[in-house]
Every structure is written in structure tokens, then in C-alpha cells.
Design an enzyme around this catalytic site. Structure first.
Site, short mmCIF file in Angstrom:
data_model
loop_
_atom_site.label_atom_id
_atom_site.label_comp_id
_atom_site.label_asym_id
_atom_site.label_seq_id
_atom_site.Cartn_x
_atom_site.Cartn_y
_atom_site.Cartn_z
N HIS A 113 -17.37 22.32 176.87
CA HIS A 113 -18.27 21.51 176.03
C HIS A 113 -17.62 20.21 175.57
CE1 HIS A 113 -21.29 24.56 176.06
NE2 HIS A 113 -20.53 25.46 175.46
N ASP A 140 -20.07 34.94 179.66
CA ASP A 140 -21.03 35.32 178.62
C ASP A 140 -22.45 35.50 179.13
OD1 ASP A 140 -20.91 32.66 179.16
OD2 ASP A 140 -20.62 32.00 177.09
N HIS A 165 -23.60 29.06 178.80
CA HIS A 165 -24.00 27.83 178.13
C HIS A 165 -23.87 26.66 179.09
CE1 HIS A 165 -22.52 30.62 175.01
NE2 HIS A 165 -23.53 30.14 174.29
#
Lengths: 438, 560
Positions: free
Chosen positions: A112, A240, A153
Site C-alpha cells: 500500500h 488474506d 486488498h
């Protein structure tokens, strides 16, 4: 006795003395059970699998990939430099042919972290894959690289860093941004004007299980990699998407991850997220390691795994098939750069970015020079709730003489003008990394 | 007085040490087919000098179990394992009687799959009918929860000669190593116990009934013979440990150092950190199988006095092969000893044979014989130097798991190189040129390895694992499993591990001042579920490091 078909180096660094906060998902305990599982399985006794120690990335390694404001020390800790250094050690081992493949099983993660860094977002401060890849390019010359991000994500940081780089194919598979942090990663985000189609996003609906992930791999990721013909394939191996992950809504399994890994055949994998530390990580990491080493992983499964219970619905299957078809078409024939304006020969984007981990808001203008001879110099004007207006200028790898000159002109003019608090120059042609505080 | 006997491949060495030094020593050829005869003979020669009653402690280093394993003369073992998810346990199969049962335990010691006891009964019946008398039962993560191994032991009770349970050997993780260790332990159990009976009988016959009998282990420590009867696998590969412990006894090693033992076929390298030998991280391998048996960390390269010299126009190389003795002693090809012979560094056997041999390979490749000899010696020294450097680098580059250790971790920086073995003195000047460290050649001591055996003190290690969230504590190698309160702390765990180790040592008769206990691993992880702290995951490892009896060390040490 077992022998790896593909010699594999594992850089294992669990940072047992580092946490964001005591109960944060990024805490000391995160890789404890993974290490227990790998040691109990005897992974490091397998002929052809070696365990390596990370190096410490230097400030220059960070400045090659990022603009850090106010400076590197303010936005990183030793743990971030070790994590990035672990990825570098893994990559070096592969490029020096000491192993066929390498897995940096390190924390904290990095995907990120964007080109400009004011602090931590999504548990990430610096982008460890980017620091690693730019180190590789610095040491071994220009490389065409594919980065496939399989974290749940959206890999918005990696996307941002390589947005204008036509030599890096970035593909992110993730839970649809309408349902999960960071809320981006839609099919029409395809890269900047000089790198259209080298950013690809495959948002998948909540509940996607092995079938959906493997379909997207087969139908989108692998064909695009084949088109691109990379010198090196990197996997941002977030874990995840697992059915037991506490902060996401997907239904991927350890077997699925292992099969995905086999299909992708990445040279280097770098751990990203994954917070089901007891129910998923020990099994997913074992599956990844065995798969990368070319060993049998068919007995790797979660103790409570019931394929029928987590299998995606027919509706999800149908939706994924439609989305993947459209994405492949868009990526191969992009219709033009998305949001942005052409101002005096520069393609300009305005971004407002939120750093959730550090509660910082950043206001940024990114401009890339539309050059006929190279990728074009890029400049960033940025200010945040923590740091006043700053300037970052980059002459990228392969920049033409004019663009390099332009980079220095902008950097020096910025210093004279006096409206910026901090300035940073990245000259990849002359390998010059400079900072200046006004 | 302390007696040490080292039964080596060629010689059996014996020594008796009193408070004032070596009282008696003997060097006899080893009788390979009857190791007991060699031991009896050695004991008798010691008894002849000092009288049998003088011996209060006898320590043996033997190749019995090692030979049985390597030569494949050990017993067949019925191996029952349960693996659960992970690498297919078929990968760790040993022998013809190996069966994988359903059953699973996870990394926290929770049973995630029931053990199939009906299947186990059927397999045991079949193997019993086939005449299998030795068994091993091993489950994955049994160090965290030994229940499934204990259930298998109960099924086997009264139906066999021995059952080795995986968790009994070590608290360290490593399913494949645990299988190999337990299986090999049962495989040598019968032959080893017979040997122990005979040793005890012989000692009694010689009038040494009062002496405590101990066995040397690969980690340079000892264990009482009575303990070794249930853990015979711990006696494998003790030979190199005897030599290293001998050097510790004879020389006063206080700093980081290298030990080179230059033999006929190989050079063995050991590393000392702050005067203590380094231990292998996981365990030693035998017959290609890694085990959980603790051992000194050593490395071997194929450079020794008998290593063949290969000459081509491009390169002159020593080893790694040995094709026979040096030509000076009637061998077929020139060796390092021949090279040292014609350079007048040593005088072994017939120097003319050395010269003729090297002359032949030299002229065939357009060299002078002296050139070949010099290059060969240099090559041997350089190989040793680069192997030592690589070994030290590997030790310093070992993985670490905390930021603190990565930044502050102790580095081994040897300041001295101790050289032993036949060609030691001959090579010392050249080694001194090659190493920046000070090179020391201890005064030659023919039975240093037996001294090592005689003076070695007991070693043992325990690993404690406590999971306060599930309320369970285990110390696998002591067979301890108990409930633990949720306020159990890291400090309490460290104390309990050390106390348990001390009690165990006392129970086997080790003297406390001889066995300083140190904590080598200590960690406590807060365990979080959701946003809540649910307990702590505590790990402690304590050990008694290998060393020599302080009371007798004075008697044998020289200035090195």
C-alpha cells in the site's frame, strides 16, 4: 528424502520484536505459527531449500523507489528496512543463480506504500517489492518485470509506483474495492498515458473461492504475462484471501494458493498481508513453499477445511467469468488514459490520499511529461496534514537527455523558488539521488 | 580417578587421570568384530597399572551404534506415525514396517484429527506376527501434545522389547527428524543393551564394580550408561566429540577459536565461541538422515595426509579422494604426505618413493617435482583456509528472528587456530602464512581423545513450551505435561525449565557445580484473538553446555 525440483531460497524474518501496537494484526505473533509449521515439517532440511538472513536496505535503496517527505528516517523504522532488505536478499539470490526461486517471508508488508511516502497506510510504510525491483534494475540493468499481487486488498501502492512504467506489468487480483479497503483497483485503472495496459486490475466479488481465483489466473493473468514476456515474475503473496481471514470476505484455500503459485511460476515471492495467523498462514505458507520448490503439496490442507462449505455460488462464478472477459479485452486494447488533464505537454493527475494507519491526508499532483523519446520525466507536488508542500522529480530509467535536463531544471528551480519545504530528485540515468530542505 | 576409553576406527585409546595428571594410558588396535574385546583389553591394561579400585568413573566413546546403523545390522523397527496436514509422511518412511495412521495435532498442540487406534491395532498384530520386536511411535507436533504417541505406547505395552516415542528425544520441532531419531533408537536398542550388559559384566569381573559408567555423546557431553539404555541413539557419532573435548581439556581455550584436526583422509573443523564448542542447530545426520541428536557443529573437507594429488597443466589439487596410503608407505599415487616428504618438511617412510611418484606426475605435465610438491601443499593450505572462512561466515550468517539480534547479534571472530593431527606441525608455518589468526600447534598428545572422554561432563537440554490460552505446558524430553494457569509468566517458565533440568541431572547423579545451566532461548508472545489478549505463548530452552570437569582439568592442561 525430499529434494526440491526448483532450488528455493527462503528469507524468513518474522520480526518477533516488532508490532504496530500490541493487539494490531501486524504484531509479534504473526509468523510464529508459520515458523512452527515450517520447522516441524522439516522444510529447511529439504535438499535444495535454504534459509537466508535479510540484509538491511539503505536509505539510497529507499530513495531509488520513493519520494520520502520529510525524509527516509522519518517515515521508516529499522523493521521496514529489514523487510525491504529481506526482499532484496531474496531477489539477489535468484539473479545470482544461487537459487532458482526465492520467497521473502518477511514483515511488515509494503504494497500500500505509494510513490510518495508521508507515513504508513494499510500497515505499509515503504513498498518492499518496489525497493527490491529498483535495486535489481540498478544492479543488473533494465529488466522487464511482472508483479502479480494476490493479496486480498488492492495493491494500490505498487500500482501508483508503476503507473507510468511500461516495463513493469502490474496485475492485482483482489476483493472488489466497493467492499474492502483501500476502495480502488477497478478494471478501468489501466496505467498512465505512456504505460497503458501495463496496469491491470481484477476485482473479485466477496465469497470467491479456489475456482474463481484460478479462473482469473488462467483467463487473465497468464495470457497477459505471455503477451508481456517479462524477464522476471514477482508475486506479492498476500494470504488474506483465505476463508478464515478475520478482515476480509473471500473463500480461498491453502490448496488454491499452492495451485495459483504453481500456475504463476514466480521467480520471487514476497509476503504481503494475511492475518489468520493460526488457521491460514501456517498452511498457506507451507503450500507456497512446497509449490515454489516444485514439491508435492497435495497433503497440505487446513484442519477445518470443507471445500463444499466455502465454494463460491454459481452467481459468483458467472459474474467472475463476465468480469474477466471484459478485463482481458480492456487490458489488450485500452481506450485511453483515465482521469487526468493534459496541461502544456504534461499529463496531470490530482490525488487525495488517506494514510489510515497514521491518520494523515495527502494532497498530491502528479505530472508526467509527454515526451516523444522516452517515458518522460515525472514530478510530484505534494502536501499533507503533517508536512507542508514538497516537490519530487524523477528522471526514470531510459530517460532522454532532454528529460534528464528537465528533471534537474525543475529540481533547481524548485530550490530557488522557495515555495517547497522538502525537495527530492531521483535521477535513474545518472544514479543520483538528492534531497534538499528549504 | 577418571578413566576414558575412545574406541576409534583404527585405535582404541584409554587413559586414567588422577588429581595430579595422567596415571596410565594405552593405545591398542581396535578389533572391529568385537568392540567389547577392545574395551576389555584397554580396561585391563589400565587396571594393571593403577589397580581396578582406582577407577571411580569410566566414560566410553564407542562406534557400536554408529556401525550398526551405517552397516545396516540394526533390527527392523515397526514405525507408526500420524501426520495430519502437511508434507506426505511417506517422504520420511524408514524400513519395511512403516505405517501412516489417521490422526492430527496442530502447531498449538490441539488434536485436530482423532488417532485411528483400530488401524493401529491391526498393523501391530500383523507386525508382531512377522516377528517385529522393536517399535517407534511418532506424531507430528507431539512435542506440543504427546497424547497420541502415549496412546500408541499403551497399545504396544507388553507386546514388544522396546517402544521409542518421538517426543522423548527433544522438544525441538522437526517431524522427519523425530521419526528418524525414534526409529534408529529402537533399531539399535537390542544390540546396544546387550553391549551394556557385557560392559557392566566386564567391569565387575575386573573389579571395577564401584565405578560409575558413562557414555560420550556427539555433543561432547556424557550420560550414565543406565540412561543410555533407553536412549541408545544418543551415543552415535561421538568420535569427533572425543577429540574436541580432548583439546578443551589439554589447552585452555578462552576466546573465539578454530580447531583443525588434520587426519589421513579429512580435515575436521570445529569452532569455539568464547571457549565453548558450537553445537549443531538442529541435530546430526547419520546414514543420510537428519536426526534430533545434538552434536558439536563440525565440518569436514577431503584434505588430509593421504589425500591424492591430481596434477594437470592447469591445476594441482589435493583431495578430496584418498586412493591409499602415501607412496612413501607403499601407496599407489602421490599424496600430501609425499609432497611434504620431498620438500623435507617431514620424513615419513621411504622419501625416494615419494620423489619418484611426484617426479612421474610432474614430468608428464611439464613441471619440476619441487614445483608440484610446493603447489600441492599450498593448495591444501588454501582449501583449508577457504573452508574455515566459509564455515565462520555461515555461522555468522545464521538466520535470526528479531531486529535486536539482526543489529546486535554476536559474531564469532576467531583469534586463534589450533591445529592437531599428523601433518599439523609440518603445515603450521604455511598455515600461519595463510591465516591472519595466531596458529597454535598443541604439544602432541597421543591419547587426547581418551582424555576428552574421561573428563567430559554430563550435558542435557530441555525445551519448555507453555500456551496459557489453552492452559497447557510441556517439557517433552522429560515427559512433563501439565495444566498451567493463565498468569504463568516468562520468568516462571525460565525458572521451571532450569529447575526441571537440575532435578533431572541430580536424579542421574551429575554434580551440580559441574553442570552450569544456561538459558539459550526465551520468548513470550502475547496471543491475540479478535482484539483481545487471550494468553501467552512461552518458549524456553535451557542446556548444560559441553565442558570438562574443572577439578581434573588443571591436572592435564598444558600451555598451548
Amino acid at each position: 528424502m525430499l529434494k526440491a525440483r526448483h532450488p528455493l531460497a527462503i528469507v524468513f524474518f518474522p520480526a518477533y520484536d516488532w508490532a504496530i501496537s500490541p493487539t494490531h494484526p501486524e504484531r509479534q505473533e504473526r509468523l510464529l505459527y508459520t515458523q512452527d509449521q515450517l520447522r516441524e515439517e522439516g522444510v529447511f532440511d529439504i535438499a535444495g531449500i535454504t534459509e537466508l538472513k535479510p540484509e538491511l536496505a539503505t536509505a539510497t535503496d529507499v530513495l531509488r523507489a520513493h519520494f520520502c517527505f520529510p525524509d527516509v528516517a522519518a517515515v521508516t523504522t529499522t523493521s521496514h528496512l529489514i523487510s525491504a532488505g529481506g526482499a532484496i536478499r531474496a531477489a539477489r539470490t535468484v539473479l545470482d543463480k544461487e537459487a532458482k526461486r526465492a520467497f521473502a517471508l518477511v514483515r511488515p508488508p509494503g504494497h500500500h506504500a505509494m510513490k510518495v511516502v508521508h507515513g504508513a497506510r494499510g500497515f505499509c510504510n515503504i513498498n518492499i517489492e518496489a525497493v527490491m525491483l529498483e535495486w535489481l534494475r540498478d544492479q543488473y540493468g533494465p529488466l522487464r518485470a511482472a508483479i502479480v499481487d494476490t493479496d486480498c486488498h488492492h495493491g494500490d501502492g505498487t500500482q501508483d509506483i508503476y503507473w507510468n512504467d511500461p516495463d513493469t506489468l502490474f496485475i492485482s487480483l483482489h476483493q472488489d474495492g466497493r467492499t474492502l479497503y483501500p476502495g480502488t483497483g477497478f478494471p478501468l485503472e489501466l496505467g498512465g498515458p505512456k504505460a497503458l495496459g501495463t496496469t491491470v486490475n481484477v476485482p473479485l466479488p466477496p465469497g470467491t473461492s479456489d475456482e474463481g481465483f484460478l479462473f482469473a489466473m488462467r483467463e487473465v493473468v497468464m495470457p497477459l504475462i505471455e503477451d508481456f514476456k517479462p524477464d522476471i515474475i514477482i508475486n506479492s503473496a498476500g494470504q488474506d484471501n483465505h476463508f478464515s481471514d478475520p478482515i476480509t470476505d473471500m473463500a480461498f484455500s491453502a490448496q488454491g494458493y499452492a495451485r495459483l503459485t504453481e500456475m504463476l511460476g514466480a521467480d520471487i515471492a514476497v509476503l504481503e498481508g494475511g492475518y489468520s495467523i493460526q488457521g491460514a498462514l501456517p498452511y498457506v505458507n507451507l503450500g507456497l513453499v512446497l509449490s515454489m520448490a516444485g514439491l508435492d503439496y497435495s497433503h497440505v490442507r487446513e484442519p477445518d477445511f470443507d471445500a463444499a462449505k466455502v465454494r463460491q455460488s454459481a452467481k459468483v462464478t458467472g459474474y467472475i467469468e463476465d468480469v474477466c472477459r471484459d478485463i482481458l479485452k480492456e487490458a489488450r486494447h485500452p481506450r485511453g488514459p483515465g482521469k487526468g488533464d493534459v496541461v502544456a505537454g504534461w499529463f496531470t493527475r490530482r490525488k487525495t490520499l488517506y494514510y489510515d494507519t497514521d491518520a494523515i491526508t495527502e494532497y498530491q499532483t502528479e505530472a508526467v511529461r509527454l515526451c516523444d523519446h522516452c517515458r518522460g520525466v515525472v514530478k510530484y507536488e505534494t502536501e499533507s496534514t503533517r508536512t507542508p508542500l514538497c516537490l519530487g522529480v524523477e528522471a526514470p530509467i531510459g530517460a532522454c537527455e532532454k528529460c534528464v535536463e528537465e528533471a534537474y531544471r525543475i529540481y533547481e528551480a524548485g530550490q530557488i523558488k522557495g515555495e517547497y519545504r522538502h525537495l527530492q530528485l531521483i535521477d535513474r540515468v545518472g544514479k543520483n539521488y538528492a534531497t534538499y530542505t528549504g | 580417578m577418571l578413566c576414558g576409553i575412545d574406541v576409534g576406527g583404527t585405535h582404541t585409546d584409554a587413559v586414567l587421570i588422577g588429581p595430579d595428571g595422567v596415571v596410565a594410558c594405552a593405545k591398542l588396535p581396535t578389533n572391529h568384530d568385537d568392540l567389547l574385546a577392545s574395551i576389555r583389553e584397554a580396561l585391563a591394561s589400565i587396571a594393571a597399572v593403577a589397580g581396578p579400585a582406582a577407577v571411580t568413573r569410566l566414560t566410553l566413546s564407542t562406534t557400536l551404534t554408529t556401525n550398526a546403523i551405517i552397516e545396516g545390522t540394526a533390527d527392523p523397527v515397526g514405525v507408526l506415525v500420524s501426520g495430519g496436514p502437511g508434507i506426505d509422511p511417506a517422504a520420511y518412511a524408514m524400513g519395511a514396517y512403516y505405517h501412516v495412521l489417521a490422526g492430527a495435532i496442530d502447531h498449538r498442540g490441539r488434536q485436530t484429527g482423532a488417532l485411528d487406534l483400530d488401524a493401529a491395532r491391526a498393523v501391530i498384530n500383523a507386525w508382531e506376527a512377522a516377528g517385529v520386536r522393536a517399535f517407534a511411535a511418532v506424531t507430528k507436533f507431539s512435542t506440543r501434545c504427546p497424547d497420541q504417541e502415549l496412546a500408541l505406547e499403551a497399545l504396544l505395552a507388553g507386546r514388544c522389547d522396546c517402544v521409542s516415542l518421538g517426543h522423548a528425544f527433544s522438544g525441538r520441532l522437526g517431524f522427519g527428524r523425530r521419526i528418524a531419531t525414534a526409529c534408529l533408537n529402537s533399531a539399535v536398542w537390542r544390540v546396544y543393551n546387550r553391549f551394556c550388559d557385557a560392559v557392566e559384566r566386564s567391569a565387575a569381573e575386573l573389579g571395577m564394580a564401584g565405578a560409575s559408567i558413562n557414555v560420550l555423546k556427539a555433543d561432547g557431553g556424557t550420560m550414565p550408561l543406565s540412561v543410555s539404555r533407553t536412549l541408545p541413539v544418543q551415543s552415535i557419532l561421538s568420535g569427533p566429540a572425543a577429540s574436541v573435548m580432548g583439546i578443551i581439556a589439554v589447552c585452555d581455550i578462552a576466546e573465539d577459536s578454530i580447531i583443525l584436526d588434520i587426519g589421513g583422509t579429512t580435515t575436521d573443523i570445529a569452532v569455539f565461541a568464547a571457549g565453548a564448542p558450537l553445537i549443531e542447530n538442529e541435530g546430526i545426520a547419520i546414514a543420510g538422515r537428519p536426526t534430533l541428536v545434538r552434536a558439536l557443529r563440525t565440518r569436514s573437507i577431503g584434505v588430509g595426509g593421504d589425500s591424492a594429488i591430481t596434477v594437470s597443466r592447469e591445476a594441482i589439487q589435493v583431495g578430496p579422494r584418498r586412493l591409499g596410503p602415501p607412496m612413501a608407505l607403499g601407496g599407489p599415487v602421490p599424496t600430501l604426505v609425499d609432497a611434504l616428504n620431498i620438500q623435507n618438511v617431514i620424513a615419513v617412510g621411504d622419501p625416494r618413493a615419494s620423489y619418484q611418484g611426484i617426479l612421474a606426475v610432474a614430468t608428464a605435465n611439464g613441471f619440476e617435482p619441487e614445483e608440484v610438491a610446493e603447489a600441492a601443499i599450498l593448495n591444501a593450505v588454501n582449501q583449508i583456509r577457504s573452508e574455515v572462512a566459509a564455515f565462520v561466515r555461515e555461522i555468522n550468517d545464521r538466520p535470526v528472528y528479531t531486529i535486536f539480534e539482526l543489529l546486535e547479534g554476536r559474531q564469532v571472530r576467531p583469534t586463534r587456530v589450533y591445529v592437531m593431527g599428523g601433518p599439523a606441525l609440518a603445515l603450521s608455518a604455511l598455515l600461519q602464512d595463510a591465516f591472519t589468526q595466531e596458529v597454535v600447534v598443541p604439544e602432541s598428545f597421543a591419547v587426547a581423545n581418551a582424555i576428552g572422554a574421561a573428563l567430559a561432563r554430563p550435558t542435557f537440554s530441555v525445551e519448555l513450551f507453555a500456551d496459557t490460552a489453552s492452559g497447557r505446558l510441556t517439557i517433552p524430553s522429560l515427559g512433563i505435561t501439565r495444566q498451567v494457569a493463565d498468569n504463568y509468566s516468562q520468568a516462571a517458565a525460565e525458572g521451571e525449565a532450569a529447575t526441571s533440568l537440575r532435578h533431572y541431572l541430580a536424579s542421574i547423579g551429575a554434580e551440580a557445580e559441574d553442570a552450569p545451566i544456561e538459558t539459550v532461548e526465551l520468548s513470550s508472545f502475547p496471543m491475540v484473538e479478535g482484539q483481545t489478549l487471550v494468553g501467552h505463548n512461552i518458549r524456553v530452552a535451557c542446556q548444560v553446555r559441553p565442558g570438562v570437569s574443572a577439578a581434573y582439568k588443571q591436572a592435564v592442561s598444558k600451555s598451548c
